[in-house]
Every structure is written in C-alpha cells, then in structure tokens.
Write a protein that holds these residues in place. Structure first.
Motif, mmCIF file in Angstrom:
data_model
loop_
_atom_site.group_PDB
_atom_site.id
_atom_site.type_symbol
_atom_site.label_atom_id
_atom_site.label_comp_id
_atom_site.label_asym_id
_atom_site.label_seq_id
_atom_site.Cartn_x
_atom_site.Cartn_y
_atom_site.Cartn_z
ATOM 1 N N GLU A 16 0.821 -1.210 0.000
ATOM 2 C CA GLU A 16 0.000 0.000 0.000
ATOM 3 C C GLU A 16 0.857 1.263 0.000
ATOM 4 O OE1 GLU A 16 -3.573 -0.243 2.792
ATOM 5 O OE2 GLU A 16 -2.452 -2.067 3.289
ATOM 6 N N LEU A 17 1.863 1.288 0.871
ATOM 7 C CA LEU A 17 2.742 2.444 0.927
ATOM 8 C C LEU A 17 3.598 2.533 -0.332
ATOM 9 C CD1 LEU A 17 3.956 4.853 2.359
ATOM 10 C CD2 LEU A 17 5.431 3.296 3.653
ATOM 11 N N ALA A 18 4.112 1.400 -0.782
ATOM 12 C CA ALA A 18 4.945 1.390 -1.986
ATOM 13 C C ALA A 18 4.153 1.894 -3.193
ATOM 14 C CB ALA A 18 5.474 -0.016 -2.246
ATOM 15 N N ALA A 19 2.924 1.450 -3.329
ATOM 16 C CA ALA A 19 2.101 1.881 -4.461
ATOM 17 C C ALA A 19 1.811 3.373 -4.395
ATOM 18 C CB ALA A 19 0.793 1.090 -4.486
ATOM 19 N N ALA A 20 1.543 3.887 -3.190
ATOM 20 C CA ALA A 20 1.235 5.305 -3.036
ATOM 21 C C ALA A 20 2.422 6.170 -3.425
ATOM 22 C CB ALA A 20 0.816 5.593 -1.593
ATOM 23 N N VAL A 21 3.617 5.779 -3.003
ATOM 24 C CA VAL A 21 4.814 6.548 -3.329
ATOM 25 C C VAL A 21 5.105 6.462 -4.825
ATOM 26 C CG1 VAL A 21 7.315 6.683 -3.001
ATOM 27 C CG2 VAL A 21 5.812 6.361 -1.023
ATOM 28 N N ALA A 22 4.988 5.269 -5.387
ATOM 29 C CA ALA A 22 5.266 5.091 -6.818
ATOM 30 C C ALA A 22 4.290 5.881 -7.674
ATOM 31 C CB ALA A 22 5.209 3.611 -7.169
ATOM 32 N N GLN A 23 3.016 5.816 -7.355
ATOM 33 C CA GLN A 23 2.007 6.528 -8.130
ATOM 34 C C GLN A 23 2.178 8.037 -8.039
ATOM 35 O OE1 GLN A 23 0.857 4.363 -10.418
ATOM 36 N NE2 GLN A 23 -1.194 5.192 -10.152
ATOM 37 N N ALA A 24 2.748 8.497 -6.924
ATOM 38 C CA ALA A 24 2.962 9.936 -6.736
ATOM 39 C C ALA A 24 4.239 10.423 -7.398
ATOM 40 C CB ALA A 24 2.987 10.264 -5.248
ATOM 41 N N GLY A 25 5.010 9.506 -7.994
ATOM 42 C CA GLY A 25 6.203 9.912 -8.730
ATOM 43 C C GLY A 25 7.519 9.550 -8.105
ATOM 44 N N GLY A 26 7.499 9.003 -6.879
ATOM 45 C CA GLY A 26 8.738 8.591 -6.242
ATOM 46 C C GLY A 26 9.105 7.164 -6.628
ATOM 47 N N PHE A 27 10.190 6.659 -6.039
ATOM 48 C CA PHE A 27 10.601 5.282 -6.302
ATOM 49 C C PHE A 27 10.336 4.452 -5.059
ATOM 50 C CE2 PHE A 27 13.648 1.748 -6.460
ATOM 51 C CZ PHE A 27 13.233 1.176 -7.659
ATOM 52 N N ALA A 28 9.616 3.350 -5.245
ATOM 53 C CA ALA A 28 9.160 2.551 -4.114
ATOM 54 C C ALA A 28 10.021 1.325 -3.873
ATOM 55 C CB ALA A 28 7.714 2.124 -4.345
ATOM 56 N N MET A 29 10.087 0.932 -2.601
ATOM 57 C CA MET A 29 10.744 -0.309 -2.218
ATOM 58 C C MET A 29 9.824 -1.075 -1.278
ATOM 59 S SD MET A 29 14.596 0.972 -1.348
ATOM 60 C CE MET A 29 15.445 2.187 -2.371
ATOM 61 N N LEU A 30 9.744 -2.385 -1.480
ATOM 62 C CA LEU A 30 9.024 -3.261 -0.570
ATOM 63 C C LEU A 30 10.001 -3.750 0.490
ATOM 64 C CD1 LEU A 30 6.866 -5.527 -2.939
ATOM 65 C CD2 LEU A 30 6.009 -3.853 -1.281
ATOM 66 N N GLY A 31 9.681 -3.540 1.766
ATOM 67 C CA GLY A 31 10.547 -3.991 2.849
ATOM 68 C C GLY A 31 10.258 -5.440 3.200
#
Length: 354
Positions: A48-63
C-alpha cells in the motif's frame, strides 16, 4: 535541518515552480519522476505504501526483510495490481538465514522482479547473482569502504546512509559527510539517506551533487504505512533530539547492530549503556504478539498495524529528521510537499545566481 542544508528564505515553501528542476539521471534509471526513494522499511513498507509513493512519482521499495517467499509473492502481486511503476524489493542478507535468502531471491526473480536493494554487510556473491540475472542493484552503505566493495561487486546505485537515519544504522558518519566522500570516489549515482524529511533536505542533497534522497521516517507517518498507529503517533510527537542510537534492540540481528529509535522506557533504563549489548546475554521475555507470533523485549521488531501488547517497550524507529513530521498524511501529499519545497529552494538559489 540536515547537516549541510542551506535554509530557504522565509516564505520560499510557498513558491511553486516546475518540478523538472528536481529530475536527475537516477530518475531515468529507476523510471520515476521525483528523486525520492521510499526506504525499504521491514514490515512498514508494504504494497500500500509502496504503491502510493510510486504513483505519486517517487521510487518505491518493498521492505521484505526475512519474510517468507509466499508473502513476498503476495506483496509483489498486490503492488503490481495497484501500479505499473517500477519498484525494488529490499532484502538484508546479513540478517537472513542463507537458505531463506536464496529462496527469497529465487522467488523474486521468478516473479520478474528486476530491481533489488541490499543493506548492511556487502556480500559480493549476492550482488553478482542479481547482476547476472540482468537486474539492477541499489546498495545502502554506511562507510566509504563498504561503498567501494558494493561498487566493485556491481552495484548500480549507492545509498549513503548517515548516522542520523532511523532504524538500523551501519556507519557512524553524518549522511552529507559520507556522501561527499562517495561523490568524489564513486562512478555510480549516489543517494543520501539519514534525517531527511523535508524539501530543504532534498534540495541540499541535490545541490551537493547527489542524485536523490531516501526517506523512511517521513513515510512511516503516513496513512498507507503498515506501522502501528501508536508508532505513527510517537513519530508525530517526537523531536529529533529524542532519538537515540542503541544496540539493545538486537535480537534477530548480528551483535553490534545499532538502531536509531525514539527513546522509551527500555532505553531510559540503560542509562549511559546504550551500546555494547550482547544478544546472547539479553533475557527472552515476550511482551507483544502479532499474527500468532510472540515478540520479545529487545527484539528488532517494531509494532505493525495489528500488533498487540506492550508497544511502548518495542523498537520505535525514527531518524533525526522526525521533528519536522507533525501530522499523518497520505504518502502522496508528503512527497509532493517535499518536492514543491525543494523546487522552490533550488529555483530561488538559481535565480540568485543569475
């Protein structure tokens, strides 16, 4: 404010500019619009957090530290259903049983995951395995020596983690001081991590020559974070000077693995003995539970959404930039506020030099 940061003039955060001023070659490499990486916080950085950051333009990582391959597959599947943006899976070889690590990497590769983030000790064979599979490797390091090892092993990006960072801290140098050394030596992009939670910190990192920043604490206190509401509330209420570096929360990790946490009854009871704890000598006392798993005092576990028990005595991770976090907001809002503030800072600086 981060060490090395240059304050923006009063009211600068209200100036809106074109965010393309923030774009670096790292954005092209990772397929993101903003040079802000979500730290791969174990347990906290779920889909959920990774998708939110990615969709907003950042780069996401799954911990996915020490997680079962089946959970990794479920998280990757859910993330891909929520966004088509590129992402990384964060694993920590030094804190993971070799057989489990092998299974984790194998499952990720089977799923087509092509970007990984590693941390703690540099294990060249692990880096080479990803590179031989055609993958991209980001390696977080806490020293110049570790950076050299990671780059020699094939790492594509170095994340310079400073002692200001929340969670596990490998080195003892400040983030900007370490980054300065890496920027002078490394032949790959450098990202700065540690105490950065505002656009001013992002602007300072880019002005120093880094190609991006990595943020953990700023995204822990967001609506999509899998952290427990109690942990989020403590982050919102804390000041930077309330964080402490200690290795007492060490069960499940190698001896000497220090972490930065918000001070609590456990750290207060240590007095001046924050460091130097041997996990073999620490008592095993169950203080909480999560999904049927008993959680012990002095373990590295932080409270997740459904954790119950003595949450106050658990590891409440936060970096020294925690004082700038004063509310819990959607991750996209935090990222965009950071980007707008950084844009304004850099645009004003460019204008003053014209």
């Amino acid at each position: 404010m981060q060490a090395g940061a240059t304050p923006c003039p009063p009211g600068e955060d209200k100036i809106m500019q074109d965010r393309t001023i923030l774009r670096t070659p790292l954005c092209d490499m990772l397929g993101c619009e903003l040079p802000v990486l979500l730290a791969g916080m174990g347990g906290v950085a779920r889909w959920e957090l990774a998708a939110a950051v990615a969709q907003a333009g950042g780069f996401a990582m799954l911990g996915m530290v020490r997680e079962d391959p089946a959970l990794i597959e479920a998280e990757v599947t859910a993330l891909r259903a929520a966004t088509d943006r590129r992402f990384a899976v964060n694993l920590i070889p030094a804190a993971t049983d070799p057989l489990l690590l092998d299974a984790q990497i194998g499952r990720c590769l089977d799923l087509g995951v092509d970007t990984f983030t590693f941390f703690w000790d540099v294990i060249p064979a692990v880096v080479r395995r990803i590179k031989q599979a055609g993958g991209l490797v980001l390696h977080q390091v806490g020293s110049a020596g570790a950076a050299r090892m990671a780059e020699e092993a094939g790492a594509d990006v170095l994340i310079a983690q400073g002692v200001e960072a929340g969670g596990h801290v490998h080195g003892r140098s400040g983030a900007f001081a370490l980054a300065e050394t890496l920027l002078a030596e490394a032949g790959v992009p450098v990202v700065i991590s540690g105490g950065i939670s505002t656009g001013r910190g992002l602007a300072a990192a880019l002005a120093a020559g880094a190609q991006g920043v990595q943020c953990g604490t700023a995204f822990l206190a967001t609506a999509e974070s899998f952290a427990h509401d109690y942990h989020k509330a403590r982050v919102v209420a804390a000041r930077g000077e309330e964080t402490v570096l200690t290795d007492v929360f060490v069960l499940n990790w190698p001896m000497g693995a220090a972490v930065r946490v918000i001070g609590n009854s456990v750290t207060q009871g240590l007095g001046n003995r924050l460091l130097g704890h041997d996990p073999a000598r620490l008592p095993r006392e169950v203080i909480a539970e999560d999904g049927g798993t008993a959680l012990m005092r002095f373990s590295t576990d932080s409270p997740m959404r459904h954790t119950t028990g003595n949450l106050e005595a658990m590891a409440l991770y936060a970096g020294q930039g925690v004082g700038a976090i004063r509310d819990i907001v959607p991750a996209a809002q935090r990222l965009h506020l950071m980007a707008d503030e950084a844009t304004a800072c850099l645009a004003r600086a460019a204008g003053s030099r014209a």
